[in-house]
Enzyme design. Sequence first.
Site, PDB file in Angstrom:
ATOM      1  CB  CYS A  63       3.471  23.714  -2.943  1.00 14.62           C
ATOM      2  SG  CYS A  63       2.389  23.075  -4.239  1.00 14.62           S
ATOM      3  CB  CYS A  79       4.497  18.810  -5.400  1.00 15.32           C
ATOM      4  SG  CYS A  79       4.563  20.356  -6.306  1.00 15.32           S
ATOM      5  CG  ASP A 126      10.277  -2.453  34.974  1.00 12.93           C
ATOM      6  OD1 ASP A 126       9.475  -3.205  35.536  1.00 12.93           O
ATOM      7  OD2 ASP A 126      11.475  -2.728  34.792  1.00 12.93           O
ATOM      8  CG  ASP A 163      15.621  -2.007  32.001  1.00 15.04           C
ATOM      9  OD1 ASP A 163      14.607  -2.533  32.506  1.00 15.04           O
ATOM     10  OD2 ASP A 163      16.757  -2.138  32.473  1.00 15.04           O
ATOM     11  CG  ASP A 181      10.110  -3.908  31.185  1.00 12.58           C
ATOM     12  OD1 ASP A 181       9.298  -4.309  32.025  1.00 12.58           O
ATOM     13  OD2 ASP A 181      11.264  -3.534  31.468  1.00 12.58           O
TER      14      ASP A 181
END
Length: 745
Positions: free
Chosen positions: A13, A16, A427, A626, A630
């Site tokens: 659980c 733990c 962009d 990309d 950037d």
Amino acid sequence: MEEKILKITGMTCSACVRAVERAVSKLDGVDSATVNFATEKLDVIYSTEKLDLQNIIDAVSDAGYGVDLQEKKETEINKNNTELIKFIIALIFTVPLFYVSMGYMVGLPIPNFILPDEYPLRYAITQIILVIPIVLVGFKFYTIGFKAVFKGFPNMDTLIAVGTMAAFLYSVYSIYEIYTGNLHAVHNLYIESVGMIITLILLGKMLEARSKAKTNDAIKKLMDLVPKTAFIIDENGNEKEIPVDELSVGDIVIVKPGSKIPVDGIIIDGKTSVDESMLTGESMPVLKEVGDRLTGASINKNGTVKFKAEKVGKDTALAGIIKLVEEAQGSKAPIAKLADVVSGYFVPIVVLIALAASVLWYLSGENFEFCVKIFVSVMTIACPCALGLATPTAIMVGTGKGAEYGILIKGGSALEAAYKVDTVVLDKTGTITEGKPVVTDIVCFNGFEEKILIKYAASAEKGSEHPLSEAIIKKAAEEKIELAEFYDFNSVSGHGLECTVDGHRILMGNKKIMDKNSIELENLIKDADVFAKNGKTPIFIAVDNVLAGIFAVSDILKKESVFAVSKLKEMNINVYMITGDNEKTADFVAKQVGISNVLSEVLPKDKAAEVEKLQKNGKIVAMVGDGINDAPALAKADIGIAIGSGTDVAVESADIVLMKDEVTDVVNAILLSKKTMKNIKENLFWAFFYNILGIPIACGILYLFGGPLLNPMIGAAAMSFSSVSVISNALRLRKFRPINFINYR
């Protein structure tokens, strides 16, 4: 510092989880320790100068848990089979136990020699004999549960162990009472409750293990994509089949039609179409020729090709994706902090509530048997598992589903941040547009010829990485113009370039670089304005400080850009376009896609500053890009989204990577985040609601107002199925389907 991910065994659980985290975090030299209950993995960052791996393993062991260094696929299968076998054994003995203990109450026939009213001692001993095998198959509840108490980290097993042990010992005491002549004590037996509770918990654990296995389907599917063998050309020039694990960088690999590509490489012979849908979600095959790159696990459709292996083993793109998804699934979302805090105190509080409720009922005049029933009911109905599973299971399914459709989410924090986004900054080049511009117009000036301008311009642009450079170089190739060598190259960020070609000083770029070098643009500025108004980027060229001409370059829109922007607006998200282009060109492109917020003439180094301005105005910003330029903006934004075909720097800086190179997936990433966060909140609500409602009922609140008293067996069933219900709710995310531009046309 070193990072290790270890498989933890013995956890039952979220209590733990807290125990392992605290035990490891206490070690001197540990920077951070995070445990994911759903994946059962510990992610620890530690100083190798102060600690070694064995110290961490010892700390986990001291806390009462283990470390599986093998972590083989078979382990999960064996675990599921073990849980099933335990449940079947428990069920075999629980059915007759329940029949013997309860059958006579509803008129079912039981052997006369164990009738409770006539032979109470035999009746009780028969139940003890039947319950012992059940206790033995569930013995781990006692070993782990009591060990956790002694270690100072009580958990769910502690609740089960203490609750059932209390019922068992009280039953043993009742048997002693029967033996000494108190025959009425036969009605104080709780042996069938012990057996039924353990069996129901084992059933819940079995269902939970099987459900958790389904949450990791995405990883399994990705791993299964890799072929087991590959055909190579050996040193004698012969074709040879070898295991994929034995492939080395530089090997020449043959892939025949219909076969999976084993590793990443570059084609040296042949031509084919490749299905990359398993990695990118893109359904259309991609044409591949000599010089093109192949990605491992994609499928060769219709031609035989030879390629040179460039990345093998853990260095392949697929291995990187699997690692990224595993890390994401093992991470925690900030929303999980509340559940973690509650879980840390949950078990001790439940024990105190059970004791307090029992004592209060005893003081109010109820008998000891009644109080035992209250104690056992509270201990068995409380469920820290549901709290621990609420967040990680949803993250596992959500990130896995994203990976299936080419949306790689790097962690729980990214998943949570994405659903809050109210502003998306796109962009222009390579994101809104194809990023593959072409030269549409050339205007010559001061007596320069077009072919000479193309030669000078294309030769100079060979040193540039700007997307517009490709257009001019491609134009030279189309005109079959031989390029010259360039020297003294200097890129002026956001402005253009300067270099020497054939002994001439070449200046290329926008108006700013011309102004900086005091070059009068004269009448060409009018032509530039016309090009800009039509969405074309004007590039000025000067030779030996004399204005020579202008190139007009245009980059076409991606087919799905207008659709994606409209969908973002439907979600009440503000959309901005950011670009280094001049204002007129930027406005033309923005108008085409329906964007009214335009940030133009922004230098690469200033993109992050523009993102920061929006953040200071209270916006939750997602930056989509990309390119290398950037990367700072992607890192600065609340959530950075990189187009998968972009540079490695951009991808590394981003929180989400879109493998398909489609801006529509920006919408899908946000939608997936929203659905996952909604699922997490539902899970947390039901986990908290279950315990808030269940524990008072187990304490006898309904009985206080004339209602029934909760049976401990009902509490055990509720405890088991609360965890299963949380996982089942998380599995609903597997129905997520991304929006698709093609389906909306």
